[in-house]
Design an enzyme around this catalytic site. Structure first.
Site, short mmCIF file in Angstrom:
data_model
loop_
_atom_site.label_atom_id
_atom_site.label_comp_id
_atom_site.label_asym_id
_atom_site.label_seq_id
_atom_site.Cartn_x
_atom_site.Cartn_y
_atom_site.Cartn_z
CD GLU A 127 -3.19 -0.48 0.21
OE1 GLU A 127 -3.22 0.73 -0.40
OE2 GLU A 127 -4.19 -1.46 -0.17
CB THR A 128 2.02 3.49 2.27
OG1 THR A 128 2.02 2.51 3.55
CG2 THR A 128 0.14 3.68 2.04
#
Length: 338
Positions: A127-128
């Protein structure tokens, strides 16, 4: 050189013209009364709070490129060969570091929710990059643009825009401030506003569920997997997926892959020439995963319910498989480290 300069100037003028054409006052959109009514009826917004909403909408920027980005998301357009490059050495090493740095928080999350640390790390990594890249688009702009204008998913984004204003009221955010992804997902865990409101946890004890805090993101991801969807909740202690081989060049006639609507007994798959890489009881129920490789080849896996639990986070096969494989690599290499 002169011709190039002319072309460049023309392009700049075109960009400026487009930017001007994209100026819009979303507070005047015909759907705003519906938005305000939902906030009034469902969330008890006062007239003063509704005025703050319309003021924020007047400040929202129209960013149509976000719609194009959403429609061309890599989970839809890349092969597995391309998408799987996200399971790279840097993410694996950073994931191992996360297991060490956040050991107590991850162990607490596993004890409370049954979600293994490596799976949470896999989500954060894909995701990040473990909170390093949480998005630079104002959530207000992303959700207003797509909530009012997306050609096929405006209902979803409009609902998330409503939830965003309620979230900002609840968390004392200025709606103009939070930044996130092109779709309006926020924080290290990339929750949409509705999930932020419903499932985010204050896991570091500072009195606020802050998804830009790694401890809060860790607890919230674990909470998500056990409470988001009762039908596809995380099943503690169960596997995610195993590789498989097939007899021949393609799946047998009638076999359906990459869906949560078709499942098979392992014994039936083995009779049809689909063999798991590890021995499984014949009455084990699994789904089929078919990953397209560059050059037209295929990679096959058998998926257990936990694989489809990961898909509730992002309903794309490639995404769920990237999380699965990243988690496997992190866990394996962490275990092998001295």
């Amino acid at each position: 050189m002169q011709k190039l300069l002319v072309v460049t100037l023309l392009c700049c003028c075109a960009v400026a013209s487009q930017a001007q054409a994209d100026d819009v006052d979303y507070s005047q959109n015909p759907r705003v009364p519906q938005l305000l009514e939902r906030l009034r009826e469902d969330d008890g917004f006062s007239e003063a709070q509704l005025k703050q909403v319309t003021d924020a909408l007047a400040d929202a920027k129209r960013l149509p490129q976000l719609i194009v980005q959403e429609q061309k998301a890599p989970e839809r357009t890349e092969t597995w060969t391309q998408y799987s490059k996200r399971v790279d050495t840097s993410r694996i090493r950073a994931g191992i570091a996360l297991l060490q740095d956040q050991r107590d928080t991850l162990e607490r999350a596993e004890e409370e929710f049954g979600v293994p640390p490596a799976v949470i790390a896999g989500i954060l990594g894909i995701e990040t990059r473990y909170g390093r890249i949480t998005g630079g688009v104002r959530v207000l702009d992303a959700l207003a643009t797509q909530g009012f204008e997306h050609p096929t998913r405006s209902k979803f984004f409009f609902s998330e825009l409503v939830e965003f204003f309620a979230l900002c009221r609840d968390q004392h955010f200025d709606p103009r401030q939070p930044k996130g992804s092109y779709a309006g997902a926020m924080g290290d865990a990339q929750f949409m506003p509705s999930n932020y409101r419903r499932l985010a946890l204050d896991y570091d004890g500072d009195g606020q569920a802050d998804l830009w805090s790694l401890p809060d993101a860790i607890g919230s991801i674990a909470n998500y997997f056990t409470h988001y969807d009762p039908d596809w909740r995380w099943r503690a202690g169960q596997p995610i997926a195993v590789p498989a081989t097939i007899h021949g060049d393609a799946l047998p006639d009638g076999a359906v892959a990459n869906t949560r609507d078709h499942f098979y007994y392992v014994r039936d798959l083995e009779h049809a020439g689909i063999k798991p890489a590890v021995d499984l009881p014949g009455d084990t129920v699994v789904g089929l995963v078919d990953l397209l490789l560059d050059g037209g080849g295929h990679e096959y896996w058998l998926a257990f319910p936990n694989f489809y639990a990961i898909m509730t986070y992002n309903p794309r096969i490639y995404y769920a498989m990237a999380v699965t494989q990243l988690a496997r690599r992190i866990e394996a290499e962490a275990s092998a480290s001295p």
